[in-house]
Motif scaffolding. Structure first.
Motif, PDB file in Angstrom:
ATOM      1  N   ASP A 104      19.696 -45.809 -52.072  1.00  0.00           N
ATOM      2  CA  ASP A 104      18.260 -45.840 -51.788  1.00  0.00           C
ATOM      3  C   ASP A 104      17.925 -47.020 -50.890  1.00  0.00           C
ATOM      4  O   ASP A 104      18.530 -48.098 -50.999  1.00  0.00           O
ATOM      5  CB  ASP A 104      17.442 -45.928 -53.077  1.00  0.00           C
ATOM      6  CG  ASP A 104      15.999 -45.495 -52.860  1.00  0.00           C
ATOM      7  OD1 ASP A 104      15.723 -44.288 -53.034  1.00  0.00           O
ATOM      8  OD2 ASP A 104      15.168 -46.348 -52.503  1.00  0.00           O
ATOM      9  N   ILE A 105      16.921 -46.830 -50.049  1.00  0.00           N
ATOM     10  CA  ILE A 105      16.534 -47.838 -49.071  1.00  0.00           C
ATOM     11  C   ILE A 105      15.666 -48.938 -49.667  1.00  0.00           C
ATOM     12  O   ILE A 105      15.509 -50.006 -49.075  1.00  0.00           O
ATOM     13  CB  ILE A 105      15.813 -47.155 -47.885  1.00  0.00           C
ATOM     14  CG1 ILE A 105      15.804 -48.063 -46.663  1.00  0.00           C
ATOM     15  CG2 ILE A 105      14.406 -46.729 -48.275  1.00  0.00           C
ATOM     16  CD1 ILE A 105      15.330 -47.362 -45.402  1.00  0.00           C
ATOM     17  N   SER A 106      15.110 -48.706 -50.861  1.00  0.00           N
ATOM     18  CA  SER A 106      14.207 -49.685 -51.476  1.00  0.00           C
ATOM     19  C   SER A 106      14.987 -50.716 -52.284  1.00  0.00           C
ATOM     20  O   SER A 106      15.723 -50.356 -53.216  1.00  0.00           O
ATOM     21  CB  SER A 106      13.199 -48.976 -52.386  1.00  0.00           C
ATOM     22  OG  SER A 106      12.488 -49.914 -53.166  1.00  0.00           O
ATOM     23  N   THR A 107      14.804 -51.984 -51.956  1.00  0.00           N
ATOM     24  CA  THR A 107      15.427 -53.033 -52.759  1.00  0.00           C
ATOM     25  C   THR A 107      14.829 -53.064 -54.155  1.00  0.00           C
ATOM     26  O   THR A 107      15.546 -53.260 -55.150  1.00  0.00           O
ATOM     27  CB  THR A 107      15.237 -54.404 -52.086  1.00  0.00           C
ATOM     28  OG1 THR A 107      13.845 -54.622 -51.832  1.00  0.00           O
ATOM     29  CG2 THR A 107      15.995 -54.484 -50.782  1.00  0.00           C
ATOM     30  N   VAL A 108      13.512 -52.862 -54.264  1.00  0.00           N
ATOM     31  CA  VAL A 108      12.842 -52.896 -55.571  1.00  0.00           C
ATOM     32  C   VAL A 108      13.359 -51.782 -56.463  1.00  0.00           C
ATOM     33  O   VAL A 108      13.727 -52.003 -57.631  1.00  0.00           O
ATOM     34  CB  VAL A 108      11.318 -52.794 -55.402  1.00  0.00           C
ATOM     35  CG1 VAL A 108      10.633 -52.632 -56.754  1.00  0.00           C
ATOM     36  CG2 VAL A 108      10.771 -54.023 -54.676  1.00  0.00           C
ATOM     37  N   PHE A 109      13.407 -50.563 -55.939  1.00  0.00           N
ATOM     38  CA  PHE A 109      13.838 -49.433 -56.753  1.00  0.00           C
ATOM     39  C   PHE A 109      15.329 -49.534 -57.093  1.00  0.00           C
ATOM     40  O   PHE A 109      15.747 -49.155 -58.198  1.00  0.00           O
ATOM     41  CB  PHE A 109      13.544 -48.115 -56.039  1.00  0.00           C
ATOM     42  CG  PHE A 109      12.078 -47.820 -55.853  1.00  0.00           C
ATOM     43  CD1 PHE A 109      11.116 -48.438 -56.639  1.00  0.00           C
ATOM     44  CD2 PHE A 109      11.655 -46.920 -54.884  1.00  0.00           C
ATOM     45  CE1 PHE A 109       9.763 -48.161 -56.472  1.00  0.00           C
ATOM     46  CE2 PHE A 109      10.309 -46.644 -54.705  1.00  0.00           C
ATOM     47  CZ  PHE A 109       9.360 -47.263 -55.493  1.00  0.00           C
ATOM     48  N   THR A 110      16.138 -50.031 -56.167  1.00  0.00           N
ATOM     49  CA  THR A 110      17.570 -50.170 -56.448  1.00  0.00           C
ATOM     50  C   THR A 110      17.805 -51.162 -57.584  1.00  0.00           C
ATOM     51  O   THR A 110      18.637 -50.912 -58.475  1.00  0.00           O
ATOM     52  CB  THR A 110      18.325 -50.608 -55.186  1.00  0.00           C
ATOM     53  OG1 THR A 110      18.133 -49.628 -54.155  1.00  0.00           O
ATOM     54  CG2 THR A 110      19.811 -50.754 -55.463  1.00  0.00           C
ATOM     55  N   GLU A 111      17.073 -52.264 -57.600  1.00  0.00           N
ATOM     56  CA  GLU A 111      17.208 -53.217 -58.698  1.00  0.00           C
ATOM     57  C   GLU A 111      16.746 -52.605 -60.016  1.00  0.00           C
ATOM     58  O   GLU A 111      17.345 -52.848 -61.070  1.00  0.00           O
ATOM     59  CB  GLU A 111      16.431 -54.495 -58.380  1.00  0.00           C
ATOM     60  CG  GLU A 111      17.102 -55.374 -57.330  1.00  0.00           C
ATOM     61  CD  GLU A 111      18.541 -55.710 -57.694  1.00  0.00           C
ATOM     62  OE1 GLU A 111      18.790 -56.155 -58.838  1.00  0.00           O
ATOM     63  OE2 GLU A 111      19.435 -55.494 -56.844  1.00  0.00           O
ATOM     64  N   LYS A 112      15.682 -51.817 -59.977  1.00  0.00           N
ATOM     65  CA  LYS A 112      15.224 -51.127 -61.183  1.00  0.00           C
ATOM     66  C   LYS A 112      16.289 -50.153 -61.682  1.00  0.00           C
ATOM     67  O   LYS A 112      16.496 -50.013 -62.888  1.00  0.00           O
ATOM     68  CB  LYS A 112      13.912 -50.395 -60.919  1.00  0.00           C
ATOM     69  CG  LYS A 112      12.700 -51.303 -60.750  1.00  0.00           C
ATOM     70  CD  LYS A 112      11.442 -50.535 -60.428  1.00  0.00           C
ATOM     71  CE  LYS A 112      10.985 -49.663 -61.575  1.00  0.00           C
ATOM     72  NZ  LYS A 112       9.669 -49.020 -61.287  1.00  0.00           N
ATOM     73  N   ALA A 113      16.946 -49.467 -60.758  1.00  0.00           N
ATOM     74  CA  ALA A 113      18.003 -48.525 -61.142  1.00  0.00           C
ATOM     75  C   ALA A 113      19.159 -49.246 -61.822  1.00  0.00           C
ATOM     76  O   ALA A 113      19.686 -48.776 -62.851  1.00  0.00           O
ATOM     77  CB  ALA A 113      18.485 -47.764 -59.911  1.00  0.00           C
ATOM     78  N   ARG A 114      19.564 -50.369 -61.277  1.00  0.00           N
ATOM     79  CA  ARG A 114      20.666 -51.129 -61.885  1.00  0.00           C
ATOM     80  C   ARG A 114      20.279 -51.632 -63.269  1.00  0.00           C
ATOM     81  O   ARG A 114      21.094 -51.594 -64.209  1.00  0.00           O
ATOM     82  CB  ARG A 114      21.047 -52.283 -60.971  1.00  0.00           C
ATOM     83  CG  ARG A 114      21.712 -51.839 -59.671  1.00  0.00           C
ATOM     84  CD  ARG A 114      21.814 -52.967 -58.657  1.00  0.00           C
ATOM     85  NE  ARG A 114      22.484 -52.537 -57.431  1.00  0.00           N
ATOM     86  CZ  ARG A 114      22.404 -53.172 -56.281  1.00  0.00           C
ATOM     87  NH1 ARG A 114      21.676 -54.295 -56.179  1.00  0.00           N
ATOM     88  NH2 ARG A 114      23.040 -52.717 -55.210  1.00  0.00           N
ATOM     89  N   ALA A 115      19.038 -52.074 -63.411  1.00  0.00           N
ATOM     90  CA  ALA A 115      18.574 -52.532 -64.722  1.00  0.00           C
ATOM     91  C   ALA A 115      18.511 -51.380 -65.713  1.00  0.00           C
ATOM     92  O   ALA A 115      18.828 -51.544 -66.898  1.00  0.00           O
ATOM     93  CB  ALA A 115      17.201 -53.190 -64.586  1.00  0.00           C
ATOM     94  N   ARG A 116      18.105 -50.207 -65.239  1.00  0.00           N
ATOM     95  CA  ARG A 116      18.037 -49.029 -66.116  1.00  0.00           C
ATOM     96  C   ARG A 116      19.433 -48.635 -66.597  1.00  0.00           C
ATOM     97  O   ARG A 116      19.607 -48.240 -67.759  1.00  0.00           O
ATOM     98  CB  ARG A 116      17.382 -47.878 -65.370  1.00  0.00           C
ATOM     99  CG  ARG A 116      17.140 -46.631 -66.195  1.00  0.00           C
ATOM    100  CD  ARG A 116      16.155 -46.846 -67.291  1.00  0.00           C
ATOM    101  NE  ARG A 116      15.690 -45.569 -67.840  1.00  0.00           N
ATOM    102  CZ  ARG A 116      15.227 -45.401 -69.084  1.00  0.00           C
ATOM    103  NH1 ARG A 116      15.164 -46.444 -69.915  1.00  0.00           N
ATOM    104  NH2 ARG A 116      14.810 -44.224 -69.499  1.00  0.00           N
ATOM    105  N   ALA A 117      20.420 -48.723 -65.711  1.00  0.00           N
ATOM    106  CA  ALA A 117      21.789 -48.402 -66.109  1.00  0.00           C
ATOM    107  C   ALA A 117      22.266 -49.328 -67.222  1.00  0.00           C
ATOM    108  O   ALA A 117      22.911 -48.885 -68.185  1.00  0.00           O
ATOM    109  CB  ALA A 117      22.714 -48.497 -64.897  1.00  0.00           C
ATOM    110  N   VAL A 118      21.939 -50.607 -67.126  1.00  0.00           N
ATOM    111  CA  VAL A 118      22.293 -51.557 -68.183  1.00  0.00           C
ATOM    112  C   VAL A 118      21.546 -51.219 -69.457  1.00  0.00           C
ATOM    113  O   VAL A 118      22.119 -51.205 -70.562  1.00  0.00           O
ATOM    114  CB  VAL A 118      21.993 -53.000 -67.727  1.00  0.00           C
ATOM    115  CG1 VAL A 118      22.172 -53.982 -68.874  1.00  0.00           C
ATOM    116  CG2 VAL A 118      22.889 -53.382 -66.554  1.00  0.00           C
TER     117      VAL A 118
END
Length: 248
Positions: A66-80
């Protein structure tokens, strides 16, 4: 390389950046009969909810881009948060032209076919990463009924009536590209409401906390006009769904 800030403000509370509820996302995963170990590529993966919940519920593995830095960080946090960080990876990058290093079992672009310049180009992009016989997922808007005029199309955030097809014609388009539609889950007006109306609260809370921001006037204008525009036009005319395809 990032999304404009207005997008992340508007959808700051969203886990799904399209008119799908968690229940519909879960229903789609169940309908596809995903086997443990299914390898998934999700282009324009947003906040990663599809990959993360399917990793938890079905044991899939995969990569989201994904091109969004904000959404990508949210995705990584969700995986954790869901305990699946060892199963899924999220890459900050432009999904346009992204091809997996190894063929995947399921290639998806759910609600962002602009990455391929439209449905046909996105299908062509996804098949570059897909193993023979694999599944493809396309999320795409369609007209719920014929649009009467340009005013209505514009109010549905389309450049014109020809931007989208009615549902039977969209299904026929997939067939014309050489694919069978083997499953679909469609948004309804309630799931549209949950996606769209939630944005208004996000905008208002941001505006209350940031009255002097350079985007404040833009946010105020959108919050003033968007509820009526949505309920008068978009809610009535614009549909959306996820379609599972297999090559013929």
């Amino acid at each position: 390389m990032d999304l404009p800030r207005i997008f992340t403000i508007r959808e700051s509370s969203h886990r799904l950046h399209n008119p799908f509820t968690p229940g519909k996302l879960a229903a789609l995963g169940q309908a596809l009969h995903l086997a443990p170990g299914t390898r998934v590529l999700d282009l324009a993966s947003g906040s990663g909810e599809m990959l993360c919940t399917w990793a938890r519920d079905h044991g899939v593995t995969g990569t989201g881009v994904d091109i969004s830095t904000v959404f990508t960080e949210k995705a990584r946090a969700r995986a954790v948060e869901l305990g699946v960080a060892d199963q899924v990876t999220f890459v900050h990058g432009d999904a346009c032209g992204y091809v997996s290093h190894e063929p995947v079992d399921l290639a998806a672009c759910v609600g962002a076919t602009w990455i391929g310049g439209g449905v046909a180009g996105t299908v062509e992009l996804l098949v570059s990463s897909l193993r023979p016989g694999g599944l493809m997922l396309i999320g795409e808007p369609y007209w719920r009924r014929e649009v009467p005029d340009q005013e209505t199309a514009s109010a549905c955030l389309a450049a014109g009536k020809d931007d989208f097809l009615v549902l039977p014609e969209l299904i026929e388009q997939f067939g014309g590209l050489g694919y069978d539609v083997v499953e679909m889950v469609l948004a309804d007006q309630d799931s549209w409401d949950r996606y769209q109306a939630a944005q208004w609260l996000n905008l208002r809370r941001w505006l209350d906390g940031n009255p002097d921001d350079e985007l404040a006037a833009e946010v105020r204008a959108e919050l003033t006009t968007d509820p009526a525009r949505y309920t008068r036009y978009q809610r009535e005319y614009l549909g959306w769904g996820v379609f599972a395809l297999m090559g013929r």
